[in-house]
Design a protein around this motif. Sequence first.
Motif, short mmCIF file in Angstrom:
data_model
loop_
_atom_site.label_atom_id
_atom_site.label_comp_id
_atom_site.label_asym_id
_atom_site.label_seq_id
_atom_site.Cartn_x
_atom_site.Cartn_y
_atom_site.Cartn_z
N ILE A 78 1.03 -1.17 -0.11
CA ILE A 78 -0.03 0.16 0.13
C ILE A 78 1.02 1.08 0.00
O ILE A 78 1.64 1.43 0.84
CB ILE A 78 -0.78 0.07 1.27
CG1 ILE A 78 -1.92 -1.21 1.26
CG2 ILE A 78 -1.59 1.30 1.44
CD1 ILE A 78 -2.71 -1.34 2.53
N ASN A 79 0.63 2.33 -1.09
CA ASN A 79 1.22 3.35 -0.94
C ASN A 79 0.29 4.68 -1.19
O ASN A 79 -0.09 4.93 -2.20
CB ASN A 79 2.45 3.53 -1.99
CG ASN A 79 3.31 5.00 -1.91
OD1 ASN A 79 2.70 5.77 -1.06
ND2 ASN A 79 4.08 5.10 -2.88
N LEU A 80 -0.42 5.01 -0.11
CA LEU A 80 -1.32 6.22 -0.15
C LEU A 80 -0.84 7.18 -0.69
O LEU A 80 -1.59 8.31 -1.14
CB LEU A 80 -1.91 6.34 1.20
CG LEU A 80 -2.83 5.08 1.65
CD1 LEU A 80 -3.58 5.26 3.23
CD2 LEU A 80 -3.96 4.42 0.75
N ALA A 81 0.31 7.42 -0.59
CA ALA A 81 1.03 8.88 -1.02
C ALA A 81 1.37 8.91 -2.51
O ALA A 81 1.88 9.97 -3.11
CB ALA A 81 2.17 9.21 -0.47
N SER A 82 1.18 7.61 -3.15
CA SER A 82 1.74 7.66 -4.54
C SER A 82 1.07 8.46 -5.65
O SER A 82 -0.19 8.97 -5.19
CB SER A 82 1.34 6.29 -5.27
OG SER A 82 1.66 6.06 -6.61
N LEU A 87 -1.68 3.12 -9.02
CA LEU A 87 -1.21 2.37 -7.75
C LEU A 87 -1.87 3.34 -6.32
O LEU A 87 -2.38 2.53 -5.64
CB LEU A 87 0.34 2.91 -7.66
CG LEU A 87 1.09 2.24 -6.53
CD1 LEU A 87 0.96 0.79 -6.30
CD2 LEU A 87 2.51 2.80 -6.50
N TRP A 88 -2.23 4.52 -6.60
CA TRP A 88 -2.95 5.06 -5.58
C TRP A 88 -4.50 4.50 -5.33
O TRP A 88 -4.67 4.23 -4.28
CB TRP A 88 -3.05 6.51 -5.76
CG TRP A 88 -3.77 7.39 -4.90
CD1 TRP A 88 -3.31 7.97 -3.67
CD2 TRP A 88 -5.23 7.72 -4.71
NE1 TRP A 88 -4.26 8.54 -2.84
CE2 TRP A 88 -5.39 8.21 -3.53
CE3 TRP A 88 -6.28 7.35 -5.64
CZ2 TRP A 88 -6.46 8.97 -3.00
CZ3 TRP A 88 -7.46 7.88 -4.89
CH2 TRP A 88 -7.90 8.57 -3.94
N ALA A 89 -5.09 4.06 -6.58
CA ALA A 89 -6.44 3.48 -6.23
C ALA A 89 -6.30 2.08 -6.03
O ALA A 89 -7.12 1.68 -5.12
CB ALA A 89 -7.12 3.53 -7.70
N LYS A 90 -5.27 1.46 -6.26
CA LYS A 90 -5.21 0.17 -5.92
C LYS A 90 -5.05 0.05 -4.46
O LYS A 90 -5.48 -0.79 -3.71
CB LYS A 90 -3.89 -0.63 -6.63
CG LYS A 90 -4.34 -1.31 -7.94
CD LYS A 90 -3.10 -1.85 -8.69
CE LYS A 90 -2.58 -3.23 -8.09
NZ LYS A 90 -1.68 -3.44 -8.86
N PRO A 114 2.91 5.56 6.03
CA PRO A 114 1.97 6.74 5.39
C PRO A 114 2.34 6.59 4.08
O PRO A 114 1.39 6.84 3.38
CB PRO A 114 2.67 7.98 6.02
CG PRO A 114 3.36 7.59 7.45
CD PRO A 114 3.76 6.24 7.12
N GLY A 115 3.67 6.41 3.49
CA GLY A 115 3.64 6.42 2.01
C GLY A 115 5.00 6.83 1.68
O GLY A 115 5.80 7.63 2.32
N SER A 116 5.14 6.90 0.21
CA SER A 116 6.11 7.49 -0.41
C SER A 116 5.87 8.26 -1.55
O SER A 116 5.04 7.85 -2.46
CB SER A 116 7.31 6.25 -0.73
OG SER A 116 8.13 6.68 -1.70
N PHE A 117 6.46 9.54 -1.53
CA PHE A 117 6.22 10.22 -2.75
C PHE A 117 6.96 10.30 -3.83
O PHE A 117 6.94 11.27 -4.66
CB PHE A 117 6.07 11.98 -2.13
CG PHE A 117 7.29 12.31 -1.59
CD1 PHE A 117 8.25 12.77 -2.42
CD2 PHE A 117 7.63 12.27 -0.32
CE1 PHE A 117 9.50 13.13 -1.99
CE2 PHE A 117 8.87 12.84 0.20
CZ PHE A 117 9.59 13.32 -0.52
#
Length: 314
Positions: A78-82, A87-90, A114-117
């Motif tokens: 999971i990467n909510l920051a993508s 990838l964000w939607a998945k 949290p994710g990676s930008f």
Amino acid sequence: MFGSHLSIAGSMVNALVEAEGLGMECVQVFTKNQQQWKAKPLDDGMVREWHAKVKALGWDRGGPDGRGGLVSHASYLINLASCKDDLWAKSVDLMQDEIERCEALAIPYLVHHPGSFVGADLATGMNRIIDAYAELFSRTKGYRTVSCLEGTVGAGSTIGGRFEELADLRARIADQTGQGGRLAFCLDTCHMHAAGYDLSTRAQGEAVIAEFDRVCGLSHLGVLHCNDSKGKAGSKLDRHEHIGEGWIGGTVKPHAGKGTYTPARLRDSGFAAWMAHPAMINVPKILETPKVNDAKGKPYDLINLRRLRMLAGV
Ligand SMILES: [Zn+2]
Ligand SMILES: [Zn+2]
């Protein structure tokens, strides 16, 4: 309350049984194979068996919210920051599945990074996480599971290496969704140390607690991951070591590869500050250290647990 990340191989209930056998009060699990985007729905019989065992152990009580200290760790995929839309939607879909599984299993805490930008910048990445939560909290309105933003080592484009980033995320998500009560933090001693919040002495550990309280608020700490660090303070290295054998609580000689454990050194480390702090008593404290046995065949989880409990005075 103390626990460890344990395997759900065979059945989810196996993690509860193993934690009980190790003398723990809680456990952290993946509720699915954490390397896969799609997971089979939870089996009804397995869910019933889980609830029965949790109830028998009394692990649905106590803890920060009175709902026990069970923790789920979300998939690393999971990467909510993508900034990539697909990838964000998945990631949002998979995070929704993670939240729903926790709800079905009455797991009060869901920890995620949290994710990676990557490919964008920090501000864009933060906005993406906030958009993701707006979507998630509207799809799962009223759910009780608390999502915990985990502090990271802050390497490269990874978000969450600074307390300010965690605090900003929580405040803005609460603002946007009106459901701030569904959001807390998870800290990891290894991550903090490697991110530059030096925990190698008790005094420094106390200073880091005060800093977290000032920026994020200790009352919003849902989960604490207890790991020593193979990397020095500020190394940005996310590699977990046994308690008292890394750069936080051990005596590490450069190039030796591993630190030496002594109770006196551990008692003067940041672990002592965190374990003895009254605000930590009810927080689930989870080991994510290597699952190995010592020379006599004793599981290292038991050894690490004893060292933490010594510091907590329990
Ligand atoms: Zn962790
Ligand atoms: Zn880690």
